[in-house]
Write a protein that holds these residues in place. Structure first.
Motif, mmCIF file in Angstrom:
data_model
loop_
_atom_site.group_PDB
_atom_site.id
_atom_site.type_symbol
_atom_site.label_atom_id
_atom_site.label_comp_id
_atom_site.label_asym_id
_atom_site.label_seq_id
_atom_site.Cartn_x
_atom_site.Cartn_y
_atom_site.Cartn_z
ATOM 1 N N THR A 320 0.829 -1.209 0.000
ATOM 2 C CA THR A 320 0.000 0.000 0.000
ATOM 3 C C THR A 320 0.854 1.247 0.000
ATOM 4 O O THR A 320 0.564 2.219 -0.709
ATOM 5 N N GLU A 321 1.914 1.222 0.779
ATOM 6 C CA GLU A 321 2.757 2.410 0.851
ATOM 7 C C GLU A 321 3.469 2.675 -0.469
ATOM 8 O O GLU A 321 3.600 3.814 -0.912
ATOM 9 N N ARG A 322 3.906 1.601 -1.136
ATOM 10 C CA ARG A 322 4.581 1.800 -2.420
ATOM 11 C C ARG A 322 3.613 2.321 -3.477
ATOM 12 O O ARG A 322 3.955 3.190 -4.277
ATOM 13 N N LEU A 323 2.393 1.779 -3.483
ATOM 14 C CA LEU A 323 1.396 2.303 -4.410
ATOM 15 C C LEU A 323 1.053 3.745 -4.064
ATOM 16 O O LEU A 323 0.819 4.574 -4.947
ATOM 17 N N GLY A 324 1.033 4.038 -2.765
ATOM 18 C CA GLY A 324 0.786 5.410 -2.340
ATOM 19 C C GLY A 324 1.867 6.359 -2.820
ATOM 20 O O GLY A 324 1.597 7.519 -3.146
ATOM 21 N N GLU A 325 3.109 5.850 -2.881
ATOM 22 C CA GLU A 325 4.204 6.681 -3.384
ATOM 23 C C GLU A 325 3.970 7.045 -4.849
ATOM 24 O O GLU A 325 4.257 8.167 -5.278
ATOM 25 N N LEU A 326 3.471 6.075 -5.623
ATOM 26 C CA LEU A 326 3.171 6.367 -7.024
ATOM 27 C C LEU A 326 2.028 7.374 -7.139
ATOM 28 O O LEU A 326 2.091 8.311 -7.939
ATOM 29 N N LEU A 327 0.983 7.169 -6.321
ATOM 30 C CA LEU A 327 -0.167 8.082 -6.386
ATOM 31 C C LEU A 327 0.207 9.481 -5.931
ATOM 32 O O LEU A 327 -0.342 10.468 -6.422
ATOM 33 N N ALA A 328 1.153 9.552 -4.974
ATOM 34 C CA ALA A 328 1.528 10.858 -4.429
ATOM 35 C C ALA A 328 2.763 11.442 -5.102
ATOM 36 O O ALA A 328 3.243 12.504 -4.685
ATOM 37 N N ALA A 329 3.292 10.743 -6.114
ATOM 38 C CA ALA A 329 4.500 11.233 -6.776
ATOM 39 C C ALA A 329 4.278 12.648 -7.314
ATOM 40 O O ALA A 329 3.339 12.897 -8.059
ATOM 41 N N GLU A 330 5.132 13.538 -6.893
ATOM 42 C CA GLU A 330 5.025 14.923 -7.343
ATOM 43 C C GLU A 330 5.742 15.091 -8.673
ATOM 44 O O GLU A 330 6.836 14.579 -8.875
ATOM 45 N N ASP A 331 5.097 15.799 -9.555
ATOM 46 C CA ASP A 331 5.672 16.043 -10.873
ATOM 47 C C ASP A 331 6.393 17.383 -10.843
ATOM 48 O O ASP A 331 5.883 18.353 -10.279
ATOM 49 N N ASN A 332 7.582 17.414 -11.436
ATOM 50 C CA ASN A 332 8.268 18.704 -11.489
ATOM 51 C C ASN A 332 7.646 19.633 -12.518
ATOM 52 O O ASN A 332 8.004 20.794 -12.609
ATOM 53 N N LEU A 333 6.709 19.101 -13.302
ATOM 54 C CA LEU A 333 5.916 19.935 -14.198
ATOM 55 C C LEU A 333 4.479 19.953 -13.704
ATOM 56 O O LEU A 333 3.887 18.889 -13.508
ATOM 57 N N THR A 334 3.941 21.118 -13.482
ATOM 58 C CA THR A 334 2.551 21.235 -13.043
ATOM 59 C C THR A 334 1.848 22.296 -13.878
ATOM 60 O O THR A 334 2.464 23.248 -14.348
ATOM 61 N N ASP A 335 0.565 22.099 -14.044
ATOM 62 C CA ASP A 335 -0.252 23.106 -14.719
ATOM 63 C C ASP A 335 -0.642 24.187 -13.721
ATOM 64 O O ASP A 335 -0.840 23.899 -12.531
ATOM 65 N N PRO A 336 -0.759 25.427 -14.168
ATOM 66 C CA PRO A 336 -1.119 26.513 -13.241
ATOM 67 C C PRO A 336 -2.531 26.348 -12.711
ATOM 68 O O PRO A 336 -3.391 25.721 -13.351
ATOM 69 N N ALA A 337 -2.775 26.919 -11.514
ATOM 70 C CA ALA A 337 -4.109 26.844 -10.911
ATOM 71 C C ALA A 337 -5.138 27.572 -11.769
ATOM 72 O O ALA A 337 -6.286 27.139 -11.884
ATOM 73 N N ASN A 338 -4.718 28.676 -12.360
ATOM 74 C CA ASN A 338 -5.613 29.462 -13.218
ATOM 75 C C ASN A 338 -4.960 29.606 -14.600
ATOM 76 O O ASN A 338 -4.349 30.626 -14.909
ATOM 77 N N PRO A 339 -5.076 28.556 -15.423
ATOM 78 C CA PRO A 339 -4.356 28.569 -16.697
ATOM 79 C C PRO A 339 -4.937 29.569 -17.691
ATOM 80 O O PRO A 339 -6.126 29.869 -17.688
ATOM 81 N N VAL A 340 -4.034 30.058 -18.531
ATOM 82 C CA VAL A 340 -4.434 30.921 -19.641
ATOM 83 C C VAL A 340 -4.783 30.012 -20.817
ATOM 84 O O VAL A 340 -4.036 29.090 -21.154
ATOM 85 N N LEU A 341 -5.914 30.248 -21.435
ATOM 86 C CA LEU A 341 -6.309 29.443 -22.588
ATOM 87 C C LEU A 341 -5.599 29.943 -23.843
ATOM 88 O O LEU A 341 -5.497 31.159 -24.067
ATOM 89 N N LEU A 342 -5.103 29.000 -24.633
ATOM 90 C CA LEU A 342 -4.453 29.364 -25.881
ATOM 91 C C LEU A 342 -5.514 29.863 -26.867
ATOM 92 O O LEU A 342 -6.457 29.126 -27.185
ATOM 93 N N PRO A 343 -5.392 31.093 -27.348
ATOM 94 C CA PRO A 343 -6.413 31.629 -28.268
ATOM 95 C C PRO A 343 -6.489 30.813 -29.558
ATOM 96 O O PRO A 343 -5.480 30.359 -30.081
ATOM 97 N N ARG A 344 -7.705 30.595 -30.025
ATOM 98 C CA ARG A 344 -7.940 29.924 -31.291
ATOM 99 C C ARG A 344 -8.466 30.947 -32.299
ATOM 100 O O ARG A 344 -9.215 31.835 -31.909
ATOM 101 N N PRO A 345 -8.115 30.853 -33.578
ATOM 102 C CA PRO A 345 -7.189 29.867 -34.132
ATOM 103 C C PRO A 345 -5.756 30.142 -33.709
ATOM 104 O O PRO A 345 -5.350 31.289 -33.514
ATOM 105 N N VAL A 346 -4.967 29.076 -33.587
ATOM 106 C CA VAL A 346 -3.577 29.187 -33.163
ATOM 107 C C VAL A 346 -2.738 29.711 -34.324
ATOM 108 O O VAL A 346 -2.813 29.195 -35.440
ATOM 109 N N GLN A 347 -1.939 30.747 -34.059
ATOM 110 C CA GLN A 347 -1.068 31.315 -35.096
ATOM 111 C C GLN A 347 0.192 30.474 -35.299
ATOM 112 O O GLN A 347 0.670 30.312 -36.405
#
Length: 609
Positions: A320-347
């Motif tokens: 359980t603890e090892r699976l918990g480590e996978l579930l809790a693994a922190e990513d060094n890449l995260t999406d922002p809490a309030n992301p900016v949407l990429l305007p469409r159409p994309v240039q």
């Protein structure tokens, strides 16, 4: 792994059964099933505790007439029937709960791991992750679907049995209590050793699985270099290490079981000896002694079962603890809490501003150093340079598989770190140097580019990539499974499937990482035409392997040691001399051939990253 997050290899070794509390979030959604199972468990435990009372009644009233005796045996039969129904209900709901919870855990672990950035997979082998999802979840299923309910049932029987022992004979009960500490000591002492051995055993199994996965995925290379014997030897060694640790664990557990069982039954024999003396003196009836004996056996077997289950709980706690480590693994890449949407159409305007980057596993080596590059909407830019110059790294940063150490990467003026990755990646199509082909049909592999595409769209993309002919020749056409990693296809065919996938995606940003490196001359000419058509009105970054691709680019950027050393058109760079001219000249068998002759035969390839 993220800073401050221990990798699976570095995880601590001390584990406690309390780690099983991490399963609560997966169990709580099924609290109704849990309640029913607990009620059935309580019912069966209570019935088990009532049976000795019935037996006592029969023994003490054996001479009171056949009618009363029949009533006692009839009541006993009804109790047994109720016990059977309760046990079946407990088994059904508990086992169903175990299977459901484990299925949810597997889905949650996979959903978490598949979204982690490449930094995570630089530290953890895929085979180890698969071992966690299979071996460790199997342990948890065994605990939730069996061991935990058995443990609770035995705890209830143990507590109830001790209470009934006290009601039957306080004197004999006092003797029983003297035995309990002698039983608990080996359980506690040897249990700690079992925890360490169980964890070491599971780690060895994971390492063995990782080695096997790596070898099997490269089976052809292993066989080509006649490395089978060495691979078998390495896997055998890893497996034997796992067996040795498991054998030590088994010996420890067997020793604990032998000690506990001996102490329990030796104590019961001693208590029975004292009880038999009391019956002879008239201090208690024969029925009371029989009742006490049955309760003592229930207490003894419950204690023995708990000692067995304790080891299972410890193993499951580690899992359980090892699976918990996978579930809790922190990513060094995260999406922002309030992301900016990429305007469409994309240039499709891509800018790298003062970008420097080091791979986590090579912190002392700069993959990119102070790169500044602007790629205009609709422009085709070719990246060339020797191996290790940083060409592929640029493409990976543009997709935000990594974040630069300094500087920033923007798309249409927005920093990639300010947007959701799944948002801006929808505007990109990638054709990698080593395309990934899944063990699905040819149509499904192409449809990865756009899952909602029709069969007609898929076939049109395949025709544009000049893949339709060989797909139609497959045994089942577009419905033919391509095997693991596309084993049924040649390297060139795999690349054309990947190109068809990118064509189907129809994204405004196209990333070509040496997309034609595995094609023969005829296929290359066909695919180059498809790529040229695909690149029209799209921002395209090409890691150049063929001079034909380089010459058609709007701009060529030359990289060396992670820096931009030159940029311009093909003719300008050849005239300028330097690294690009030298790399271009190396592609000709005759150095005297004119480098800028448009009618010259396309050379075999530039040095690749």
């Amino acid at each position: 792994m993220a800073r401050g997050t221990p990798s699976l290899e570095d995880r601590p070794t001390s584990k406690k059964v309390g780690a099983l509390r991490a399963l609560l979030p997966f169990v709580l959604p099924y609290r109704g099933q849990v309640l029913i199972a607990l009620l059935a468990l309580a019912l069966t435990s209570a019935i088990s505790l009532v049976l000795p009372l019935a037996v006592r009644r029969v023994v003490d009233n054996f001479d009171d007439g056949a009618g009363l005796l029949n009533e006692y045996f009839g009541a006993a039969l009804a109790i047994v029937a109720l016990l059977a129904v309760g046990t079946a209900a407990r088994y059904f709901f508990v086992t169903r709960l175990g299977e459901r919870v484990v299925a949810d855990i597997r889905k949650a672990v996979f959903a978490r791991v598949v979204t982690l950035s490449p930094a995570f997979f630089e530290r953890v082998m895929t085979g180890e992750i698969l071992s966690r999802i299979t071996t460790d979840t199997t342990l948890i299923q065994s605990v939730i679907g069996s061991s935990l309910s058995i443990a609770l049932r035995n705890m209830l029987i143990l507590a109830g049995g001790l209470a009934m022992l006290a009601l039957t004979s306080v004197k004999l009960m006092a003797l029983v209590l003297l035995i309990v500490p002698s039983i608990l000591v080996p359980i506690i002492v040897l249990g700690r050793r079992l925890r360490r051995l169980s964890r070491a055993n599971q780690d060895r199994i994971a390492a063995s699985s990782g080695a096997a996965s790596e070898t099997l995925l490269a089976a052809q290379t292993v066989q080509a270099y006649t490395h089978e014997a060495r691979s078998i030897e390495q896997f055998d060694a890893a497996t034997e290490q796992s067996f040795d640790v498991a054998l030590t664990r088994i010996k420890t557990r067997a020793l604990m079981t032998a000690i506990v069982i001996f102490l329990i039954f030796a104590g019961v024999i001693g208590v029975l000896w004292m009880g038999a003396r009391d019956v002879r003196t008239g201090a208690m009836t024969a029925g009371q002694l029989v009742q006490f004996v049955i309760y003592a056996i229930l207490v003894a077997t419950s204690s023995g079962a708990l000692s067995e289950i304790w080891g299972e709980l410890q193993r499951a706690a580690g899992a359980t603890e090892r699976l918990g480590e996978l579930l809790a693994a922190e990513d060094n890449l995260t999406d922002p809490a309030n992301p900016v949407l990429l305007p469409r159409p994309v240039q499709g305007r891509i800018v790298l501003e003062g970008v420097s980057f080091h791979y986590p596993t090579r912190p002392d080596t700069s993959a990119l150093e102070g790169i500044s590059l602007t790629i205009h909407p609709g422009e085709t830019v070719a990246l060339v340079g020797p191996s290790g110059a940083g060409k592929t790294t640029v493409i990976q940063l543009v997709q935000r598989f990594w974040d630069p150490a300094t500087g920033r990467v923007t798309l249409d003026g927005i920093d990639l770190r300010d947007m959701r990755r799944d948002d801006f990646r929808q505007a990109m199509a990638l054709v990698p140097q080593d395309p990934v082909i899944f063990a699905a049909s040819a149509a499904d592999n192409i449809r990865l580019g756009r899952p909602d595409a029709t069969d007609a769209d898929v076939q049109a993309a395949a025709r544009a990539a000049h893949a339709d002919a060989f797909i139609q020749a497959l045994p089942m056409g577009y419905a033919t499974p391509l095997g693991e990693r596309g084993v049924m296809l040649s390297g060139g065919q795999r690349q054309r499937i990947a190109i068809a996938r990118a064509i189907l995606r129809d994204a405004p940003v196209l990333l070509l990482d040496e997309a034609t490196s595995a094609l023969d001359a005829e296929s290359e000419a066909l695919v180059q035409a498809a790529v040229a058509q695909l690149s029209e009105d799209r921002t395209t970054i090409v890691i150049a392997h063929r001079l034909a691709t380089v010459k058609k680019a709007d701009r060529i950027v030359v990289l060396e040691h992670g820096r931009i050393v030159a940029e311009g058109t093909h003719d300008a760079l050849v005239a300028e001399g330097g690294l690009y001219a030298r790399l271009a000249r190396m592609q000709f068998t005759d150095n005297a051939l004119p480098l800028v002759d448009e009618d010259a035969e396309p050379p075999s390839g530039l040095a690749a990253n």
